[in-house]
Write a protein that holds these residues in place. Structure first.
Motif, PDB file in Angstrom:
ATOM      1  N   LEU A  62      36.693  25.508  10.587  1.00 24.52           N
ATOM      2  CA  LEU A  62      37.072  24.899  11.853  1.00 24.52           C
ATOM      3  C   LEU A  62      36.073  23.801  12.175  1.00 24.52           C
ATOM      4  O   LEU A  62      34.870  24.066  12.300  1.00 24.52           O
ATOM      5  N   TYR A  63      36.562  22.576  12.320  1.00 25.31           N
ATOM      6  CA  TYR A  63      35.715  21.473  12.771  1.00 25.31           C
ATOM      7  C   TYR A  63      35.963  21.299  14.266  1.00 25.31           C
ATOM      8  O   TYR A  63      37.042  20.904  14.693  1.00 25.31           O
ATOM      9  N   PHE A 106      33.356  14.335   9.716  1.00 23.74           N
ATOM     10  CA  PHE A 106      34.369  13.386  10.157  1.00 23.74           C
ATOM     11  C   PHE A 106      33.828  12.502  11.279  1.00 23.74           C
ATOM     12  O   PHE A 106      32.849  12.840  11.935  1.00 23.74           O
ATOM     13  N   PRO A 107      34.478  11.371  11.528  1.00 22.46           N
ATOM     14  CA  PRO A 107      34.103  10.555  12.691  1.00 22.46           C
ATOM     15  C   PRO A 107      34.220  11.360  13.978  1.00 22.46           C
ATOM     16  O   PRO A 107      35.062  12.251  14.091  1.00 22.46           O
ATOM     17  N   ALA A 136      32.042  24.298  12.138  1.00 17.48           N
ATOM     18  CA  ALA A 136      31.020  23.259  12.100  1.00 17.48           C
ATOM     19  C   ALA A 136      31.395  22.176  13.106  1.00 17.48           C
ATOM     20  O   ALA A 136      32.570  22.052  13.476  1.00 17.48           O
ATOM     21  N   PRO A 137      30.434  21.378  13.563  1.00 20.17           N
ATOM     22  CA  PRO A 137      30.783  20.249  14.431  1.00 20.17           C
ATOM     23  C   PRO A 137      31.624  19.212  13.683  1.00 20.17           C
ATOM     24  O   PRO A 137      31.400  18.973  12.498  1.00 20.17           O
ATOM     25  N   VAL A 138      32.582  18.631  14.366  1.00 20.04           N
ATOM     26  CA  VAL A 138      33.414  17.585  13.762  1.00 20.04           C
ATOM     27  C   VAL A 138      32.556  16.504  13.132  1.00 20.04           C
ATOM     28  O   VAL A 138      32.814  16.039  12.014  1.00 20.04           O
ATOM     29  N   GLU A 186      29.790  26.230  20.401  1.00 20.36           N
ATOM     30  CA  GLU A 186      29.488  27.436  21.166  1.00 20.36           C
ATOM     31  C   GLU A 186      30.757  28.003  21.793  1.00 20.36           C
ATOM     32  O   GLU A 186      30.967  29.222  21.817  1.00 20.36           O
ATOM     33  N   ALA A 187      31.620  27.131  22.308  1.00 21.68           N
ATOM     34  CA  ALA A 187      32.893  27.594  22.857  1.00 21.68           C
ATOM     35  C   ALA A 187      33.766  28.199  21.755  1.00 21.68           C
ATOM     36  O   ALA A 187      34.453  29.205  21.972  1.00 21.68           O
ATOM     37  N   ALA A 188      33.720  27.597  20.566  1.00 22.13           N
ATOM     38  CA  ALA A 188      34.472  28.151  19.433  1.00 22.13           C
ATOM     39  C   ALA A 188      33.953  29.529  19.066  1.00 22.13           C
ATOM     40  O   ALA A 188      34.736  30.444  18.776  1.00 22.13           O
ATOM     41  N   ASN A 189      32.628  29.702  19.053  1.00 22.13           N
ATOM     42  CA  ASN A 189      32.045  31.009  18.754  1.00 22.13           C
ATOM     43  C   ASN A 189      32.582  32.069  19.715  1.00 22.13           C
ATOM     44  O   ASN A 189      32.956  33.170  19.310  1.00 22.13           O
TER      45      ASN A 189
END
Length: 224
Positions: free
Chosen positions: A127-128, A165-166, A159-161, A133-136
């Motif tokens: 998941l990007y 990715f841009p 991971a962070p987008v 933290e909200a995703a967790n």
């Protein structure tokens, strides 16, 4: 998981040559992809050209309706309410609070992957997200037992987008297929008309490269 494609026949040629898949007509507009006779994915023709050309990952659940309600209660959205897929199972399409799309699958006659974690089959879903933290919190609650239970074997990370990715890229899931040799697989993707989005890089779960097929659907190659 399945790929929504403008041209399923072209998809069969691309993935058949890349991963050695064979194909059979399945349910409605779906074509089932097989690796050594076992199900690994599905291809389906887009019915609306405005829809994105994408791979979608399905998370198994014993109760799709109950899980869809939990998604909504946690701030996500239900894009398609749970509906039966003949006798195969029940499916729904949802998003997390950040907008990343994924599907739910309540199995009946079709339990899911026949093969995974081997070359030519599903190996990981990343998941990007914009807000990790909200995703967790969201996924940790939604899939707590699968991620943290005593028999957990998660094939899912985040991971962070901006890691790959841009920053303007929408949050999304990226499905990973296992390969024996990433550079060789990249060369084959290019030969078949796909393109490389991100050259090989190292992650905690293996060496990854991000590509698109010849119709624009993004996916990743993974050597663990």
């Amino acid at each position: 998981m399945d790929a929504q494609l403008p041209d399923v026949e072209a998809g069969k040629r691309f993935y058949g040559e890349l991963f050695g898949w064979t194909f059979e007509d399945w349910f409605g507009p779906f074509t089932r992809a097989l690796k050594d006779g076992e199900p690994v994915a599905a291809l389906v023709r887009k019915t609306d050209g405005r829809l994105p050309t994408v791979w979608t990952v399905y998370f198994s659940t014993p109760d799709a309706r109950a899980l869809a309600r939990r998604v909504q209660a946690a701030g996500g959205q239900v894009v398609q309410s749970p509906v039966p897929a003949a006798e195969l199972g029940v499916t729904a399409l949802v998003t997390d609070p950040d907008g990343a799309v994924f599907a739910l699958w309540q199995p009946r006659e079709h339990p899911g992957f026949g093969r995974r974690r081997e070359p030519g089959a599903f190996a990981w879903a990343e998941l990007y997200a914009r807000d990790t933290e909200a995703a967790n919190a969201f996924y940790g609650d939604l899939f707590h037992e699968a991620l943290f239970g005593p028999e957990a074997e998660p094939d899912f990370g985040r991971a962070p987008v901006s890691d790959v990715f841009p920053a303007e890229m929408p949050p999304h899931f990226l499905v990973h297929f296992a390969v024996e040799d990433v550079p060789a697989a990249l060369a084959e993707v290019t030969r078949l008309g796909g393109r490389v989005q991100a050259p090989p890089f190292e992650t905690s779960y293996g060496t990854v490269a991000v590509v698109t097929d010849d119709q624009g659907a993004s996916f990743a190659l993974l050597r663990r």
